[in-house]
Scaffold this motif. Structure first.
Motif: not given
Length: 380
Positions: A71-91
């Protein structure tokens, strides 16, 4: 990772009430919310009770959860995760997940991929070099954003993160520090502009020092605000220039330096008509050696670590050297402050804080070798 671990984290991710779910177009709220989730994942990965579950595994659980939610919230969270995830693989996994959701008809938020630029960097703290608060603000078309990050430093300790914060307006983060520091102008200086490289250099080590500490200690000692803001701070540091950080090399005083300092302090004591015997001479040697590690300095924190972490790891409480330290320590901090760069107006607080530590000293019952900290370079 066991299925039980996976189910527990799915329940945590799914546990946010609908009325507390950030609006997808509110980048600040979404990033702050996700940073808290990622901080809890990092904390779990450093918890001795469940070691073996890595941050990378936990991040993949989050990616899969948001993909399934779709849903829209999930898409926004994943968009944030592209910057915030600890590991390059996570991003990278988050980027692919955003693309998959778009193919399913779930669009990323309008702020996804927008340019985020660094605006200002500030620092405030005490004159002893024991504590600093760093501030960063950022500009973006979707809204501005600022972070604060407070670190306490010690030569014989880890860099301890004691407070963090975020707000759209950096002035709101600076204001309480300006007001507090003005009340204690004898030992604190008001926030002032600084270079981005200084922010990076003086906070980067705190992110890994805590890793090392928590694995061998109690993760519950972490400040909650640090857990919540850690992922945000780490991500924003990746935008800054990366100066060379001093190698973690422990530099003990040379024999010549030790002899000169011992002699200088001894002359100071003799001029005050102190009667000195062998325990006093050993106490002088201990005080000058400890405070001469990685460069001669003295501060309230160094007094605490010397009295409460170093001496209990080396001496029995009734050793004559301990009595001699208790007698000479007030003179030592006054002399050391005078021969280093401690401002004159900051000396009374230094003497007062050391005096409080010496009240009823020593407080330990027997030698405790486990309490001693290994010397390390101060990050500041």
């Amino acid at each position: 990772m066991t299925e039980k671990d996976r189910e527990r984290w799915i329940a945590i991710l799914d546990g946010l009430p609908a009325d507390q779910t950030p609006q997808p177009e509110n980048r600040v709220a979404v990033e702050a919310n996700l940073s808290g989730f990622l901080g809890n994942m990092w904390l779990s990965a450093t918890n001795p009770e469940i070691q073996g579950v890595s941050v990378a595994e936990l991040q993949m659980v989050a990616v899969q959860y948001f993909l399934n939610r779709a849903d829209a919230y999930a898409a926004a969270s994943l968009a944030a995760m592209t910057e915030l995830a600890d590991s390059p693989g996570g991003r990278r996994a988050a980027v692919k997940a955003v693309e998959r959701l778009e193919k399913l008809g779930v669009s990323a938020p309008s702020w996804y991929g927008e340019e985020l630029t660094l605006d200002e960097c500030w620092e405030g703290g005490d004159v002893y070099g024991d504590c600093r608060t760093y501030f960063m603000s950022f500009r973006a078309s979707s809204g501005d954003f600022a972070l604060s990050y407070t670190v306490e430093y010690s030569d014989f300790h880890f860099d301890m993160v004691t407070a963090c914060g975020h707000h759209p307006d950096i002035e709101e983060l600076l204001r309480p520090h300006r007001e507090r520091n003005a009340r204690f102008a004898d030992r604190l200086y008001p926030p002032r502009r600084c270079e981005p490289a200084e922010v990076y250099k003086h906070t980067i080590r705190s992110l890994t020092d805590w890793d090392r500490f928590c694995v061998g200690g109690d993760p519950k000692l972490l400040d909650f605000s640090f857990v919540s803001v850690r992922a945000l701070w780490k991500a924003r540091l990746r935008m800054l220039p990366r100066p060379e950080v001093d190698a973690e090399e422990m530099v003990a005083p040379t024999d010549e330096e030790q002899g000169l300092r011992n002699g200088a302090f001894l002359m100071y004591l003799i001029s005050g008509h102190h009667e000195l015997d062998d325990p006093h001479m050993r106490a002088i040697d201990e005080m000058c050696w400890f405070h001469g590690f990685n460069g001669f300095s003295v501060s309230p924190v160094s007094s605490f670590v010397f009295l409460e972490r170093y001496l209990p790891g080396k001496y029995e409480p009734r050793d004559p050297v301990i009595d001699a330290v208790k007698e000479l320590m007030p003179d030592f901090v006054a002399w050391a402050a005078n021969v280093t760069d401690v401002p004159l107006e900051a000396v009374p607080h230094l003497r007062h804080s050391t005096g409080r530590l010496l009240t009823g000293y020593p407080k330990w019952k027997v030698m405790d070798k486990d309490i001693a900290r290994i010397p390390r370079p101060r990050s500041l």
